[in-house]
Write a protein that holds these residues in place. Structure first.
Motif, mmCIF file in Angstrom:
data_model
loop_
_atom_site.group_PDB
_atom_site.id
_atom_site.type_symbol
_atom_site.label_atom_id
_atom_site.label_comp_id
_atom_site.label_asym_id
_atom_site.label_seq_id
_atom_site.Cartn_x
_atom_site.Cartn_y
_atom_site.Cartn_z
ATOM 1 N N ASP A 37 33.529 41.204 36.279
ATOM 2 C CA ASP A 37 32.910 40.633 35.080
ATOM 3 C C ASP A 37 33.929 40.498 33.969
ATOM 4 O O ASP A 37 34.809 41.357 33.806
ATOM 5 N N ILE A 38 33.789 39.439 33.196
ATOM 6 C CA ILE A 38 34.654 39.228 32.045
ATOM 7 C C ILE A 38 33.759 38.858 30.863
ATOM 8 O O ILE A 38 32.809 38.096 31.010
ATOM 9 N N HIS A 39 34.039 39.448 29.727
ATOM 10 C CA HIS A 39 33.195 39.303 28.542
ATOM 11 C C HIS A 39 33.777 38.274 27.570
ATOM 12 O O HIS A 39 34.962 37.959 27.632
ATOM 13 N N PRO A 40 32.942 37.760 26.669
ATOM 14 C CA PRO A 40 33.416 36.757 25.705
ATOM 15 C C PRO A 40 34.658 37.236 24.952
ATOM 16 O O PRO A 40 34.747 38.391 24.547
ATOM 17 N N GLY A 41 35.613 36.342 24.801
ATOM 18 C CA GLY A 41 36.845 36.645 24.093
ATOM 19 C C GLY A 41 37.911 37.324 24.917
ATOM 20 O O GLY A 41 39.046 37.468 24.473
ATOM 21 N N GLU A 42 37.581 37.773 26.122
ATOM 22 C CA GLU A 42 38.547 38.461 26.974
ATOM 23 C C GLU A 42 39.188 37.532 27.994
ATOM 24 O O GLU A 42 40.153 37.907 28.649
ATOM 25 N N ALA A 43 38.649 36.324 28.146
ATOM 26 C CA ALA A 43 39.111 35.412 29.200
ATOM 27 C C ALA A 43 40.195 34.471 28.715
ATOM 28 O O ALA A 43 40.191 34.017 27.580
ATOM 29 N N GLU A 44 41.103 34.191 29.607
ATOM 30 C CA GLU A 44 42.114 33.160 29.415
ATOM 31 C C GLU A 44 41.821 32.086 30.466
ATOM 32 O O GLU A 44 42.125 32.267 31.644
ATOM 33 N N PRO A 45 41.162 30.974 30.054
ATOM 34 C CA PRO A 45 40.853 29.927 31.034
ATOM 35 C C PRO A 45 42.133 29.272 31.542
ATOM 36 O O PRO A 45 43.104 29.126 30.801
ATOM 37 N N LEU A 46 42.132 28.884 32.801
ATOM 38 C CA LEU A 46 43.303 28.289 33.433
ATOM 39 C C LEU A 46 42.937 26.942 34.042
ATOM 40 O O LEU A 46 41.828 26.753 34.528
ATOM 41 N N ASP A 47 43.885 26.008 34.026
ATOM 42 C CA ASP A 47 43.666 24.702 34.653
ATOM 43 C C ASP A 47 43.793 24.778 36.171
ATOM 44 O O ASP A 47 43.249 23.956 36.891
ATOM 45 N N ALA A 48 44.551 25.762 36.632
ATOM 46 C CA ALA A 48 44.796 25.960 38.065
ATOM 47 C C ALA A 48 45.131 27.434 38.266
ATOM 48 O O ALA A 48 45.463 28.126 37.305
ATOM 49 N N PRO A 49 45.046 27.923 39.488
ATOM 50 C CA PRO A 49 45.434 29.317 39.718
ATOM 51 C C PRO A 49 46.879 29.557 39.288
ATOM 52 O O PRO A 49 47.755 28.737 39.537
ATOM 53 N N VAL A 50 47.082 30.661 38.599
ATOM 54 C CA VAL A 50 48.407 31.029 38.095
ATOM 55 C C VAL A 50 48.648 32.484 38.462
ATOM 56 O O VAL A 50 47.763 33.315 38.304
ATOM 57 N N GLY A 51 49.822 32.794 38.941
ATOM 58 C CA GLY A 51 50.134 34.181 39.281
ATOM 59 C C GLY A 51 49.387 34.649 40.515
ATOM 60 O O GLY A 51 49.083 33.879 41.422
ATOM 61 N N MET A 52 49.048 35.925 40.516
ATOM 62 C CA MET A 52 48.397 36.539 41.665
ATOM 63 C C MET A 52 46.921 36.165 41.718
ATOM 64 O O MET A 52 46.201 36.373 40.761
ATOM 65 N N PRO A 53 46.456 35.607 42.837
ATOM 66 C CA PRO A 53 45.021 35.299 42.962
ATOM 67 C C PRO A 53 44.242 36.561 43.339
ATOM 68 O O PRO A 53 44.785 37.486 43.931
ATOM 69 N N CYS A 54 42.976 36.590 43.019
ATOM 70 C CA CYS A 54 42.093 37.681 43.414
ATOM 71 C C CYS A 54 41.744 37.492 44.890
ATOM 72 O O CYS A 54 41.210 36.451 45.283
ATOM 73 N N THR A 55 42.020 38.489 45.693
ATOM 74 C CA THR A 55 41.745 38.406 47.126
ATOM 75 C C THR A 55 40.256 38.245 47.389
ATOM 76 O O THR A 55 39.858 37.448 48.251
ATOM 77 N N GLY A 56 39.421 38.966 46.660
ATOM 78 C CA GLY A 56 37.969 38.857 46.852
ATOM 79 C C GLY A 56 37.456 37.456 46.559
ATOM 80 O O GLY A 56 36.604 36.935 47.287
ATOM 81 N N CYS A 57 37.954 36.833 45.505
ATOM 82 C CA CYS A 57 37.545 35.471 45.176
ATOM 83 C C CYS A 57 38.018 34.478 46.246
ATOM 84 O O CYS A 57 37.288 33.569 46.635
ATOM 85 N N LEU A 58 39.239 34.672 46.745
ATOM 86 C CA LEU A 58 39.758 33.801 47.806
ATOM 87 C C LEU A 58 38.936 33.932 49.077
ATOM 88 O O LEU A 58 38.642 32.945 49.739
ATOM 89 N N MET A 59 38.552 35.166 49.416
ATOM 90 C CA MET A 59 37.743 35.387 50.620
ATOM 91 C C MET A 59 36.374 34.734 50.472
ATOM 92 O O MET A 59 35.866 34.120 51.418
ATOM 93 N N ALA A 60 35.774 34.815 49.280
ATOM 94 C CA ALA A 60 34.476 34.194 49.045
ATOM 95 C C ALA A 60 34.590 32.684 49.203
ATOM 96 O O ALA A 60 33.708 32.038 49.785
ATOM 97 N N ALA A 61 35.689 32.112 48.714
ATOM 98 C CA ALA A 61 35.887 30.669 48.842
ATOM 99 C C ALA A 61 36.059 30.280 50.308
ATOM 100 O O ALA A 61 35.483 29.301 50.768
ATOM 101 N N ALA A 62 36.824 31.065 51.050
ATOM 102 C CA ALA A 62 37.060 30.762 52.457
ATOM 103 C C ALA A 62 35.788 30.912 53.293
ATOM 104 O O ALA A 62 35.500 30.100 54.162
ATOM 105 N N LEU A 63 35.006 31.952 53.011
ATOM 106 C CA LEU A 63 33.797 32.200 53.783
ATOM 107 C C LEU A 63 32.680 31.216 53.472
ATOM 108 O O LEU A 63 31.798 31.005 54.294
ATOM 109 N N SER A 64 32.721 30.572 52.306
ATOM 110 C CA SER A 64 31.682 29.611 51.969
ATOM 111 C C SER A 64 31.931 28.249 52.602
ATOM 112 O O SER A 64 31.063 27.399 52.599
ATOM 113 N N SER A 65 33.113 28.058 53.156
ATOM 114 C CA SER A 65 33.459 26.766 53.768
ATOM 115 C C SER A 65 32.728 26.564 55.074
ATOM 116 O O SER A 65 32.477 27.473 55.801
#
Length: 74
Positions: A46-74
């Protein structure tokens, strides 16, 4: 890949406890485009208001859990 609208973001540097906290997360957005008060990433992070840095594309280290969710939804 996930077809639902999403936001790619990470914790802003001043809220991170270290570089490990700065990985990129994918946050699903409601279909109507409204942004909820607290964003919950596909991995459950979870990320709260004012704590997020929106990105146009993935930058740096990706979250493994988010990547797995994306792969499993395909």
């Amino acid at each position: 890949m996930i077809s639902q609208p999403h936001l790619i973001a990470r914790v802003r540097p001043e809220f991170a406890r270290g570089e490990r906290d700065r990985c990129c997360h994918f946050f699903p957005l409601p279909a109507d485009g409204a942004i909820p008060a607290v964003l919950s990433a596909y991995c459950g992070f979870d990320i709260h208001p004012g704590e997020a840095e929106p990105l146009d594309a993935p930058v740096g280290m990706p979250c493994t859990g988010c990547l797995m969710a994306a792969a499993l939804s395909s």
